[in-house]
Design a protein around this motif. Sequence first.
Motif, PDB file in Angstrom:
ATOM      1  N   GLY A  35       0.801  -1.236   0.000  1.00  0.00           N
ATOM      2  CA  GLY A  35       0.000   0.000   0.000  1.00  0.00           C
ATOM      3  C   GLY A  35       0.824   1.271   0.000  1.00  0.00           C
ATOM      4  N   THR A  36       0.295   2.308   0.649  1.00  0.00           N
ATOM      5  CA  THR A  36       0.926   3.632   0.669  1.00  0.00           C
ATOM      6  C   THR A  36       2.389   3.539   1.106  1.00  0.00           C
ATOM      7  OG1 THR A  36      -1.225   4.467   1.395  1.00  0.00           O
ATOM      8  CG2 THR A  36       0.611   5.998   1.497  1.00  0.00           C
ATOM      9  N   ALA A  37       2.654   2.704   2.093  1.00  0.00           N
ATOM     10  CA  ALA A  37       4.032   2.609   2.613  1.00  0.00           C
ATOM     11  C   ALA A  37       4.385   1.146   2.872  1.00  0.00           C
ATOM     12  CB  ALA A  37       4.157   3.439   3.881  1.00  0.00           C
ATOM     13  N   TYR A  72       6.890  13.370  17.198  1.00  0.00           N
ATOM     14  CA  TYR A  72       7.312  12.458  16.129  1.00  0.00           C
ATOM     15  C   TYR A  72       6.240  11.377  15.991  1.00  0.00           C
ATOM     16  CZ  TYR A  72      12.240  14.043  16.590  1.00  0.00           C
ATOM     17  OH  TYR A  72      13.406  14.765  16.620  1.00  0.00           O
ATOM     18  N   ASP A  73       6.339  10.553  14.938  1.00  0.00           N
ATOM     19  CA  ASP A  73       5.470   9.374  14.897  1.00  0.00           C
ATOM     20  C   ASP A  73       6.300   8.136  15.239  1.00  0.00           C
ATOM     21  OD1 ASP A  73       6.923   9.035  12.572  1.00  0.00           O
ATOM     22  OD2 ASP A  73       5.228   8.269  11.425  1.00  0.00           O
ATOM     23  N   GLY A  74       5.694   6.954  15.120  1.00  0.00           N
ATOM     24  CA  GLY A  74       6.304   5.723  15.630  1.00  0.00           C
ATOM     25  C   GLY A  74       7.637   5.341  15.026  1.00  0.00           C
ATOM     26  N   THR A 123      -1.705  10.845  -2.071  1.00  0.00           N
ATOM     27  CA  THR A 123      -1.105  10.603  -0.751  1.00  0.00           C
ATOM     28  C   THR A 123       0.034   9.592  -0.846  1.00  0.00           C
ATOM     29  OG1 THR A 123      -3.199  11.027   0.295  1.00  0.00           O
ATOM     30  CG2 THR A 123      -1.638   9.734   1.568  1.00  0.00           C
ATOM     31  N   GLY A 124       1.031   9.773  -0.007  1.00  0.00           N
ATOM     32  CA  GLY A 124       2.183   8.858  -0.005  1.00  0.00           C
ATOM     33  C   GLY A 124       3.412   9.621  -0.431  1.00  0.00           C
ATOM     34  N   VAL A 125       4.427   9.648   0.435  1.00  0.00           N
ATOM     35  CA  VAL A 125       5.600  10.482   0.122  1.00  0.00           C
ATOM     36  C   VAL A 125       6.276  10.072  -1.176  1.00  0.00           C
ATOM     37  CG1 VAL A 125       6.299  11.580   2.265  1.00  0.00           C
ATOM     38  CG2 VAL A 125       6.890   9.211   1.882  1.00  0.00           C
ATOM     39  N   PHE A 128       5.639  18.299   1.607  1.00  0.00           N
ATOM     40  CA  PHE A 128       5.132  17.878   2.914  1.00  0.00           C
ATOM     41  C   PHE A 128       3.678  17.461   2.800  1.00  0.00           C
ATOM     42  CE2 PHE A 128       8.863  19.672   4.806  1.00  0.00           C
ATOM     43  CZ  PHE A 128       9.000  18.948   5.987  1.00  0.00           C
ATOM     44  N   GLU A 129       3.344  16.346   3.455  1.00  0.00           N
ATOM     45  CA  GLU A 129       1.944  16.016   3.646  1.00  0.00           C
ATOM     46  C   GLU A 129       1.492  16.790   4.881  1.00  0.00           C
ATOM     47  OE1 GLU A 129       1.096  11.701   2.051  1.00  0.00           O
ATOM     48  OE2 GLU A 129       2.481  11.608   3.709  1.00  0.00           O
ATOM     49  N   ALA A 130       0.196  17.086   4.943  1.00  0.00           N
ATOM     50  CA  ALA A 130      -0.301  17.848   6.093  1.00  0.00           C
ATOM     51  C   ALA A 130       0.006  17.115   7.397  1.00  0.00           C
ATOM     52  CB  ALA A 130      -1.803  18.076   5.953  1.00  0.00           C
ATOM     53  N   PRO A 139      -9.627   5.709  -0.227  1.00  0.00           N
ATOM     54  CA  PRO A 139      -9.333   4.516   0.571  1.00  0.00           C
ATOM     55  C   PRO A 139      -7.927   4.640   1.139  1.00  0.00           C
ATOM     56  CG  PRO A 139      -9.200   4.020  -1.790  1.00  0.00           C
ATOM     57  CD  PRO A 139      -9.590   5.466  -1.685  1.00  0.00           C
ATOM     58  N   SER A 140      -7.768   4.315   2.423  1.00  0.00           N
ATOM     59  CA  SER A 140      -6.429   4.371   3.033  1.00  0.00           C
ATOM     60  C   SER A 140      -5.554   3.286   2.432  1.00  0.00           C
ATOM     61  CB  SER A 140      -6.556   4.165   4.541  1.00  0.00           C
ATOM     62  OG  SER A 140      -5.302   3.763   5.077  1.00  0.00           O
ATOM     63  N   GLY A 141      -4.267   3.557   2.374  1.00  0.00           N
ATOM     64  CA  GLY A 141      -3.309   2.553   1.910  1.00  0.00           C
ATOM     65  C   GLY A 141      -2.550   1.921   3.067  1.00  0.00           C
ATOM     66  N   VAL A 149     -11.900   3.865   4.911  1.00  0.00           N
ATOM     67  CA  VAL A 149     -11.984   4.951   3.929  1.00  0.00           C
ATOM     68  C   VAL A 149     -11.794   6.234   4.724  1.00  0.00           C
ATOM     69  CG1 VAL A 149     -13.507   6.172   2.334  1.00  0.00           C
ATOM     70  CG2 VAL A 149     -13.570   3.672   2.454  1.00  0.00           C
ATOM     71  N   ARG A 150     -10.932   7.117   4.239  1.00  0.00           N
ATOM     72  CA  ARG A 150     -10.717   8.382   4.957  1.00  0.00           C
ATOM     73  C   ARG A 150     -11.605   9.479   4.364  1.00  0.00           C
ATOM     74  NH1 ARG A 150      -6.615   7.054   8.235  1.00  0.00           N
ATOM     75  NH2 ARG A 150      -4.810   5.956   7.397  1.00  0.00           N
ATOM     76  N   VAL A 151     -12.115  10.324   5.257  1.00  0.00           N
ATOM     77  CA  VAL A 151     -12.970  11.442   4.848  1.00  0.00           C
ATOM     78  C   VAL A 151     -12.317  12.718   5.349  1.00  0.00           C
ATOM     79  CG1 VAL A 151     -15.221  12.526   5.196  1.00  0.00           C
ATOM     80  CG2 VAL A 151     -15.066  10.039   4.966  1.00  0.00           C
TER      81      VAL A 151
HETATM   82  C1  G16 Z   1       2.224   6.509   5.641  1.00  0.00           C
HETATM   83  C2  G16 Z   1       2.774   7.167   4.405  1.00  0.00           C
HETATM   84  C3  G16 Z   1       2.283   8.596   4.326  1.00  0.00           C
HETATM   85  C4  G16 Z   1       0.765   8.627   4.389  1.00  0.00           C
HETATM   86  C5  G16 Z   1       0.247   7.846   5.600  1.00  0.00           C
HETATM   87  C6  G16 Z   1      -1.243   7.648   5.586  1.00  0.00           C
HETATM   88  O1  G16 Z   1       2.696   7.187   6.762  1.00  0.00           O
HETATM   89  O2  G16 Z   1       4.181   7.108   4.444  1.00  0.00           O
HETATM   90  O3  G16 Z   1       2.764   9.157   3.146  1.00  0.00           O
HETATM   91  O4  G16 Z   1       0.295   9.922   4.458  1.00  0.00           O
HETATM   92  O5  G16 Z   1       0.821   6.547   5.626  1.00  0.00           O
HETATM   93  O6  G16 Z   1      -1.589   6.938   4.423  1.00  0.00           O
HETATM   94  P1  G16 Z   1      -3.034   6.390   4.148  1.00  0.00           P
HETATM   95  O7  G16 Z   1      -3.946   7.569   4.300  1.00  0.00           O
HETATM   96  O8  G16 Z   1      -2.985   5.846   2.753  1.00  0.00           O
HETATM   97  O9  G16 Z   1      -3.352   5.354   5.195  1.00  0.00           O
HETATM   98  P2  G16 Z   1       3.494   6.448   7.912  1.00  0.00           P
HETATM   99  O10 G16 Z   1       3.982   7.541   8.783  1.00  0.00           O
HETATM  100  O11 G16 Z   1       2.491   5.531   8.552  1.00  0.00           O
HETATM  101  O12 G16 Z   1       4.574   5.692   7.179  1.00  0.00           O
END
Ligand code: G16
Length: 530
Positions: free
Chosen positions: A25-27, A274-276, A350-352, A368-370, A487-489, A494-496
Amino acid sequence: MAQFQEVSKLSSQHPKPPGLVLQYGTAGFRSNAKHLDHAMFRTGLLATLRSKKTKATIGVMVTASHNPEEDNGVKLIDPMGNMVTAEWEGYATQLVNAEQDDLLIVLKDIIEKETVNMSQEANVFVGKDTRSSSVSLSQAVLDGVLALSGHNYGLVTTPQLHYMVCCQNTQGKYGEPTVEGYYRKLCQAFIQLIKNASNCTDDQKHLSVDGANGIGALKLHEMESHVKSELQISVFNDGSKGKLNYECGADFVKMQQKPPTGMEMSPGERCCSYDGDADRIVYYYTDSEGQFHLLDGDKIATLISTFLKELLTQVGLDLKIAVVQTAYANGSSTRYLEDTMKVIVRCTKTGVKHLHHAAQEFDIGVYFEANGHGTVSISETDPHSSKRKRAAQLLQNTINVINQTVGDAISDMLLIEAILAIKGMTVQQWDAIYTDLPNRQLKVKVADRRVIDTTDAERRAVSPAGLQEAIDSLVKKYKLARSFVRPSGTEDVVRVYAEAETQESADALAHEVSLAVYRLAGGIQTTHVS
Ligand code: G16
């Protein structure tokens, strides 16, 4: 071939649960940790192939970043420290989903398609975050790498692994491929930068950091001695007692729009989370009335791009600068960047990985993502070609403090701290650059989130039928309103997103759009806060 026999033997120790399907997915792959053993092993296999194919070092990071502690995940890092290509993401999905008996067939198919020379040496760097499941899962990756020159870095932040992969593949040109080398390069640049600040008070030199009970806190402690004279950091949520990402961390703060638990904050004091896996950062403070103020990825992009634009003028270099955002960018930030700052603004999915790609089309791309995930990409440029020595040196140190491979909370923090000090700017003055439009994010659980398909950088839904029309008519009811769904990755939701002139309107719009998703896209459950 002996290698394939070895794969067969080892894969039986990491069997795939029949019928389980995971998507890159996204990451990367993300799921509950108990479903991931086979995915780790097979990602290790694929990383080895990718390394043989590119004749370069490849990274594998074991983390689920902002997701809950019970989850885990894995992603591949390409030779220059960037995310793996879309084509190889596809291979990853095929390989991870191959039923046990088909594994070798799928593996050989990829080798053939990509004409991988199996006698080529492979080199894979493996890193992991602090989740307890990361220990065995990173071992599964290493089994997959088949001990073909794999290098296990153990506990690192995601951006540190991206950085070290890039250093290794540039033969040290980008830096030394060690965690210590990373601290040295970034911190030396930071110390040089901060020399350009005059009259920094002790208060300005202090920063409170919420480490999300993750790897970032650990690494900040390691880094502390390198910056101590210029930046005093108090780390909260350092993992000594709390749970990873639980009521703390950048995602929690951004989504809930409130401070993390476990943090001591005085009014007006500059704080960040920071995040995880320490690839995201957001700043914030509370005012004397106890009101919370968030400075998210959009505010960070504005601060950094303003600074860089001014610096380019001082240096006298004619470079093209742009800011890359996603649909989540606050409307006020986009308007400010385009209308006041007159910089080019691009919007991507979405997704770096998508933002990074778009940023590379410019001499300087601030992306930058928000949610606070981002960095700056800078094309090969030699500031010293400028005759203005001091400004050139300032630009060079700015470049060196940035981890250009991927969004990096530590590097972003050092850059932001240096910019605030150089500009003599308080967090309140930074916040006042523009006023965010009130916004709200919600999640909706549907039977199959793939029924939602989007276009226009995820700003419009093309399916299911009628959804976009429903959103359009709801948006019309509110002033300065905007809303989209995707849809989230990284999670099964689903994100709104909704923004509007007032918080009440943004909340109402997000709620109404959630109901439309629920109704038209097979909803199972709606939740109030993302
Ligand atoms: C990951 C991605 C980010 C994305 C976030 C949410 O973040 O690296 O680019 O914004 O997921 O993605 P989604 O909305 O598709 O779930 P992280 O910090 O979890 O690696």
